[in-house]
Every structure is written in structure tokens, then in C-alpha cells.
Scaffold this motif. Structure first.
Motif, PDB file in Angstrom:
ATOM      1  N   VAL A 243     -10.635   3.533 -10.376  1.00 21.56           N
ATOM      2  CA  VAL A 243      -9.585   2.887 -11.169  1.00 21.56           C
ATOM      3  C   VAL A 243      -9.874   1.391 -11.202  1.00 21.56           C
ATOM      4  O   VAL A 243     -10.172   0.795 -10.172  1.00 21.56           O
ATOM      5  CB  VAL A 243      -8.203   3.132 -10.521  1.00 21.56           C
ATOM      6  CG1 VAL A 243      -7.112   2.317 -11.216  1.00 21.56           C
ATOM      7  CG2 VAL A 243      -7.849   4.614 -10.545  1.00 21.56           C
ATOM      8  N   GLY A 244      -9.788   0.803 -12.384  1.00 19.05           N
ATOM      9  CA  GLY A 244      -9.972  -0.643 -12.450  1.00 19.05           C
ATOM     10  C   GLY A 244     -10.733  -1.090 -13.666  1.00 19.05           C
ATOM     11  O   GLY A 244     -10.999  -0.308 -14.585  1.00 19.05           O
ATOM     12  N   GLY A 262      -5.873  -4.846  -3.582  1.00 15.97           N
ATOM     13  CA  GLY A 262      -5.218  -5.312  -4.804  1.00 15.97           C
ATOM     14  C   GLY A 262      -5.992  -6.412  -5.495  1.00 15.97           C
ATOM     15  O   GLY A 262      -5.395  -7.340  -6.067  1.00 15.97           O
ATOM     16  N   VAL A 279       0.463   1.032   0.605  1.00 22.43           N
ATOM     17  CA  VAL A 279       0.420   1.162   2.061  1.00 22.43           C
ATOM     18  C   VAL A 279      -0.798   0.379   2.527  1.00 22.43           C
ATOM     19  O   VAL A 279      -1.927   0.680   2.113  1.00 22.43           O
ATOM     20  CB  VAL A 279       0.298   2.645   2.502  1.00 22.43           C
ATOM     21  CG1 VAL A 279       0.259   2.733   4.032  1.00 22.43           C
ATOM     22  CG2 VAL A 279       1.433   3.482   1.936  1.00 22.43           C
ATOM     23  N   ASP A 298      -0.610   1.601   9.086  1.00 23.39           N
ATOM     24  CA  ASP A 298      -1.885   2.309   8.994  1.00 23.39           C
ATOM     25  C   ASP A 298      -1.707   3.521   8.081  1.00 23.39           C
ATOM     26  O   ASP A 298      -0.853   4.374   8.330  1.00 23.39           O
ATOM     27  CB  ASP A 298      -2.304   2.755  10.408  1.00 23.39           C
ATOM     28  CG  ASP A 298      -3.713   3.342  10.422  1.00 23.39           C
ATOM     29  OD1 ASP A 298      -4.140   3.920   9.397  1.00 23.39           O
ATOM     30  OD2 ASP A 298      -4.379   3.228  11.459  1.00 23.39           O
ATOM     31  N   HIS A 300      -3.381   6.069   7.802  1.00 24.97           N
ATOM     32  CA  HIS A 300      -3.639   7.354   8.464  1.00 24.97           C
ATOM     33  C   HIS A 300      -2.405   7.839   9.233  1.00 24.97           C
ATOM     34  O   HIS A 300      -2.349   8.995   9.638  1.00 24.97           O
ATOM     35  CB  HIS A 300      -4.854   7.234   9.390  1.00 24.97           C
ATOM     36  CG  HIS A 300      -6.137   7.064   8.616  1.00 24.97           C
ATOM     37  ND1 HIS A 300      -6.725   8.090   7.920  1.00 24.97           N
ATOM     38  CD2 HIS A 300      -6.894   5.957   8.376  1.00 24.97           C
ATOM     39  CE1 HIS A 300      -7.811   7.641   7.315  1.00 24.97           C
ATOM     40  NE2 HIS A 300      -7.941   6.349   7.571  1.00 24.97           N
TER      41      HIS A 300
HETATM   42  P1  FAD Z   1     -10.873  -4.157   0.243  1.00 26.22           P
HETATM   43  O1  FAD Z   1     -10.676  -5.315  -0.652  1.00 26.22           O
HETATM   44  O2  FAD Z   1     -11.871  -4.279   1.340  1.00 26.22           O
HETATM   45  O3  FAD Z   1      -9.456  -3.805   0.852  1.00 26.22           O
HETATM   46  C1  FAD Z   1      -9.232  -2.816   1.800  1.00 26.22           C
HETATM   47  C2  FAD Z   1      -7.777  -2.912   2.199  1.00 26.22           C
HETATM   48  O4  FAD Z   1      -7.464  -1.847   3.065  1.00 26.22           O
HETATM   49  C3  FAD Z   1      -7.440  -4.204   2.914  1.00 26.22           C
HETATM   50  O5  FAD Z   1      -6.330  -4.828   2.274  1.00 26.22           O
HETATM   51  C4  FAD Z   1      -7.073  -3.763   4.325  1.00 26.22           C
HETATM   52  O6  FAD Z   1      -6.014  -4.525   4.884  1.00 26.22           O
HETATM   53  C5  FAD Z   1      -6.615  -2.340   4.079  1.00 26.22           C
HETATM   54  N1  FAD Z   1      -6.779  -1.448   5.208  1.00 26.22           N
HETATM   55  C6  FAD Z   1      -7.867  -1.307   6.018  1.00 26.22           C
HETATM   56  N2  FAD Z   1      -7.657  -0.310   6.902  1.00 26.22           N
HETATM   57  C7  FAD Z   1      -6.416   0.182   6.649  1.00 26.22           C
HETATM   58  C8  FAD Z   1      -5.644   1.228   7.209  1.00 26.22           C
HETATM   59  N3  FAD Z   1      -6.120   1.987   8.208  1.00 26.22           N
HETATM   60  N4  FAD Z   1      -4.398   1.462   6.712  1.00 26.22           N
HETATM   61  C9  FAD Z   1      -3.899   0.700   5.709  1.00 26.22           C
HETATM   62  N5  FAD Z   1      -4.605  -0.298   5.113  1.00 26.22           N
HETATM   63  C10 FAD Z   1      -5.850  -0.538   5.585  1.00 26.22           C
HETATM   64  N6  FAD Z   1     -12.620  -2.825  -7.954  1.00 26.22           N
HETATM   65  C11 FAD Z   1     -11.926  -1.722  -8.318  1.00 26.22           C
HETATM   66  O7  FAD Z   1     -11.161  -1.158  -7.528  1.00 26.22           O
HETATM   67  N7  FAD Z   1     -12.086  -1.216  -9.582  1.00 26.22           N
HETATM   68  C12 FAD Z   1     -12.890  -1.759 -10.506  1.00 26.22           C
HETATM   69  O8  FAD Z   1     -12.993  -1.238 -11.618  1.00 26.22           O
HETATM   70  C13 FAD Z   1     -13.608  -2.924 -10.147  1.00 26.22           C
HETATM   71  N8  FAD Z   1     -14.404  -3.532 -11.047  1.00 26.22           N
HETATM   72  C14 FAD Z   1     -15.046  -4.696 -10.681  1.00 26.22           C
HETATM   73  C15 FAD Z   1     -15.806  -5.394 -11.637  1.00 26.22           C
HETATM   74  C16 FAD Z   1     -16.435  -6.559 -11.277  1.00 26.22           C
HETATM   75  C17 FAD Z   1     -17.230  -7.292 -12.317  1.00 26.22           C
HETATM   76  C18 FAD Z   1     -16.320  -7.058  -9.952  1.00 26.22           C
HETATM   77  C19 FAD Z   1     -16.996  -8.354  -9.585  1.00 26.22           C
HETATM   78  C20 FAD Z   1     -15.589  -6.389  -9.014  1.00 26.22           C
HETATM   79  C21 FAD Z   1     -14.951  -5.191  -9.348  1.00 26.22           C
HETATM   80  N9  FAD Z   1     -14.192  -4.493  -8.422  1.00 26.22           N
HETATM   81  C22 FAD Z   1     -13.468  -3.416  -8.820  1.00 26.22           C
HETATM   82  C23 FAD Z   1     -14.204  -4.830  -6.999  1.00 26.22           C
HETATM   83  C24 FAD Z   1     -13.006  -5.624  -6.521  1.00 26.22           C
HETATM   84  O9  FAD Z   1     -13.249  -6.999  -6.672  1.00 26.22           O
HETATM   85  C25 FAD Z   1     -12.721  -5.336  -5.026  1.00 26.22           C
HETATM   86  O10 FAD Z   1     -13.874  -5.628  -4.283  1.00 26.22           O
HETATM   87  C26 FAD Z   1     -12.314  -3.896  -4.735  1.00 26.22           C
HETATM   88  O11 FAD Z   1     -11.258  -3.519  -5.578  1.00 26.22           O
HETATM   89  C27 FAD Z   1     -11.872  -3.791  -3.288  1.00 26.22           C
HETATM   90  O12 FAD Z   1     -11.568  -2.478  -2.986  1.00 26.22           O
HETATM   91  P2  FAD Z   1     -10.555  -2.162  -1.794  1.00 26.22           P
HETATM   92  O13 FAD Z   1      -9.230  -2.772  -2.097  1.00 26.22           O
HETATM   93  O14 FAD Z   1     -10.598  -0.704  -1.541  1.00 26.22           O
HETATM   94  O15 FAD Z   1     -11.274  -2.852  -0.548  1.00 26.22           O
END
Ligand code: FAD
Length: 313
Positions: A243-244, A262, A279, A298, A300
Motif C-alpha cells: 500500500v502506498g 506512517g 497500533v 506492541d 504482537h
Molecule cells: P518503519 O518506518 O521502519 O516503521 C516501523 C514502525 O513499527 C515504527 O513506527 C515502530 O515504532 C513500529 N514498531 C516496531 N515494532 C513494533 C511492535 N512490536 N509493535 C508495534 N509497533 C512496532 N512505503 C510504503 O509503505 N509504500 C509505498 O508505496 C512506498 N513508496 C515509496 C516510494 C519512494 C520513492 C520512497 C523513497 C519510499 C517509499 N516508501 C513506501 C517507503 C517509506 O518511505 C517508508 O520507508 C516505509 O513506509 C516504512 O515502512 P514501515 O512503516 O513498515 O517501517
């Protein structure tokens, strides 16, 4: 009253939900006519009539053998022949290209990622990766509008639909790119991501390729499963569920983000969801800025508790 053309999204003869939403929107503007590339099925035609289509134009299935261009030629021809007020398509990646090409052929304008459309064709659409919603209107010619799935609630208005075959030649120019194979995506029992009323997505916070915690909550809710790019890039979940900005755009009634920070690129694909639940164990995570309900914890622990509670109801 002017006709409003609605391009039908169909799979195996069944009309997809987004088309019923487009027909509902089209009824605000004028007389809806459905445009079906291929031979319209009886059940599909009945569904279109149920949502107010007064005509169903069917075009040779051969158009589906080519990528995008012939469908744009078809829509432009029909819009010119009928003097249509507007052409509505679903805002999928493919249909957005169809929309752009159709508008060029008509010398009109195209509006994409539309989340609402009024009777006088003022559209609300999501721009800058979903950060802002603006209003816009095409000022010359038939407006070509790509509407996001789940943006307009579908409301039936049963009637009769006359089926009319349209004779259209695929031009030499439109034969440029041919479809050589179609591979069905593994969907399982779950609803399709872009059409689902509820989506449960997992991010890096899930911590491994074991997405069971996400899938169990999704199944308890009858939801589709989504994933952030971080989860997809890590190889934890298949690419078609991303998604994104560079993945799918969803606009469900309920979006649950588990362990997703986010980032703006993720928001771009889910920000127009009606209700967002996040969450995340980090209280400062940006996802909470757009969440209607947030749980700091968490995933999980929280998600299995949610799944269990839902199972009791
Ligand atoms: P992270 O940013 O690493 O966040 C993980 C989160 O999980 C953190 O907030 C942390 O606090 C939380 N967390 C960790 N462990 C637990 C736990 N046990 N319980 C609860 N919370 C926990 N991203 C997309 O999603 N979709 C896209 O289409 C997309 N397109 C992109 C296009 C470009 C050109 C670029 C440069 C980036 C793109 N990205 C996209 C990547 C985006 O910038 C982020 O890197 C990505 O969305 C991060 O994914 P995430 O939130 O899963 O990981």
C-alpha cells in the motif's frame, strides 16, 4: 440529460464493486451508460441495470488484447458520438492511463484520484501523495474522471439497461503493445485489496515474514491484508499487497496499520480511508497524526487481543 460513460471493471463476467460506485456517482451528473470491453455477461448486465445504467455499450473483446490504448480510443469515440458530459473510470494504475489518453483524444481534461464528484462535475481529489484534498473542474469538453474505489457509497437504483454493440476498429497506433499473458494474483478467500471495506496492514514492526498476526486479525474482520514497502522490501509479504505511493491505493471504511510508522509514501496510499486505527509501540510515530484511534503498544500483544475479542462477537 447528457450521458455519462462509465468504464466497467469486470472479472470473469462479474462486475466489480467499484463500477457500482461509479454508476452511483454518474447518476448525479446525468444518464449513466456502462462501457463493457468484451461480451457483457447476463449477470453483469443485470448488476449494471440495478445501479442505474440505462445502456450497456459492448466493444469487441479484441480490445483487451492490447494495452490501454484501444480502450481510450473506444471511450473517446463513444464520448464524441454521444456528446457525453463525462467519462468515469476507476482510479487503478491502468485506468488512470486510459483516462489520460482519453482526455487527450477529446481535447478535454482529466482528474485523477477523485474521492467525490458533484452533480455539476466539481470533483474532490487527493493530491500531493494524499496530503491535501482540492476541488477541481474540467472547463472544456467531457471531463474524464478517475475515481478511487470505496470513495462513493454504491446505492442501487434498479431499472432496465439496453445492450448496444459498438463497432470499433483498433487503430494501428493502438496496436503498439500487446498483452501476451495474464497471471491471476493469488487472492485466497480474502477480498481484493483495493475493493475491501476493511484493510489490515503490517509494517516493519511485524518483525519477520510471519504475518500470521496480521492475517488472523484480517480474517476475523473479513478484511484484506496490506503491507508497507518496508515489509515488502524485506521479502516478508508479496509485492502486490503493498500500500502506498508505489503500491496500491486503498480507501476502505476501516484501515488498521500494525507496526507502520506512517511515512508520507505510505500515507499516499491509505490516507483517504474513512477510519484509521494505528497500533505502534512508539507514541511519536507519525501514523498517529492521521489515526482516528491509536493504540500505543506492541502489535504482537494488541492484535491477538483484538482478534480474540472480535471472535467472541
Ligand atoms: P518503519 O518506518 O521502519 O516503521 C516501523 C514502525 O513499527 C515504527 O513506527 C515502530 O515504532 C513500529 N514498531 C516496531 N515494532 C513494533 C511492535 N512490536 N509493535 C508495534 N509497533 C512496532 N512505503 C510504503 O509503505 N509504500 C509505498 O508505496 C512506498 N513508496 C515509496 C516510494 C519512494 C520513492 C520512497 C523513497 C519510499 C517509499 N516508501 C513506501 C517507503 C517509506 O518511505 C517508508 O520507508 C516505509 O513506509 C516504512 O515502512 P514501515 O512503516 O513498515 O517501517
Amino acid at each position: 440529460m447528457a450521458e455519462v460513460l462509465v468504464l466497467v471493471d469486470h472479472v470473469d463476467g462479474e462486475v466489480k464493486k467499484v463500477t457500482t460506485e461509479l454508476l452511483t456517482a454518474a447518476r448525479r451528473i446525468g444518464e449513466p451508460s456502462a462501457v463493457w470491453v468484451g461480451e457483457a455477461s447476463d449477470s453483469g448486465t443485470a448488476k449494471l441495470a440495478e445501479y442505474g445504467a440505462q445502456k450497456v455499450y459492448t466493444a469487441p473483446a479484441e480490445l483487451n488484447d492490447y494495452v490501454v490504448a484501444p480502450t481510450a480510443e473506444l471511450l473517446a469515440k463513444l464520448a464524441q458520438d454521444t456528446g457525453a458530459a463525462a467519462v468515469l473510470v476507476s482510479a487503478t494504475a491502468q485506468n488512470k492511463e486510459v483516462a489520460g489518453r482519453t482526455a487527450v483524444k477529446l481535447g478535454s481534461g482529466v482528474l485523477t484520484d477523485v474521492v467525490d464528484v458533484s452533480a455539476d462535475l466539481v470533483t474532490e481529489h487527493s493530491i500531493f501523495g494524499g496530503a491535501t484534498v482540492t476541488k477541481a473542474k474540467v472547463r472544456s469538453g467531457a471531463a474524464v474522471v478517475a475515481v478511487r474505489p470505496n470513495s462513493v457509497p454504491a446505492e442501487p437504483q434498479p431499472g432496465e439497461a439496453a445492450v448496444e454493440a459498438v463497432d470499433v476498429e483498433v487503430s494501428e497506433a493502438a496496436r503498439g503493445a500487446r498483452v501476451v499473458e495474464r497471471v491471476a494474483q493469488e487472492q485466497g478467500e480474502r477480498p481484493e485489496l483495493t475493493e475491501a471495506a476493511i484493510v489490515v496492514s503490517g509494517g516493519r514492526g511485524v518483525g519477520s515474514d510471519d504475518f500470521t498476526v496480521v492475517e488472523q486479525l484480517a480474517d476475523a474482520l473479513g478484511a484484506a491484508v496490506g503491507a508497507s514497502r518496508a515489509a515488502v522490501d524485506a521479502g516478508w509479504y508479496p509485492n502486490q499487497f503493498q500500500v502506498g505511493q508505489t503500491g496500491k491505493t486503498v480507501s476502505p471504511n476501516l484501515y488498521i496499520a500494525l507496526g507502520i510508522s506512517g511515512a508520507i509514501q505510505h500515507r499516499a496510499g491509505m490516507q483517504t480511508s474513512k477510519n484509521i486505527v494505528a497500533v505502534n509501540k512508539d507514541p511519536e510515530a507519525p501514523i498517529f497524526e492521521i489515526a482516528d484511534f491509536g493504540v500505543v503498544g506492541d502489535l504482537h500483544t494488541v492484535a491477538p487481543q483484538l482478534t480474540e475479542e472480535i471472535g467472541k462477537r
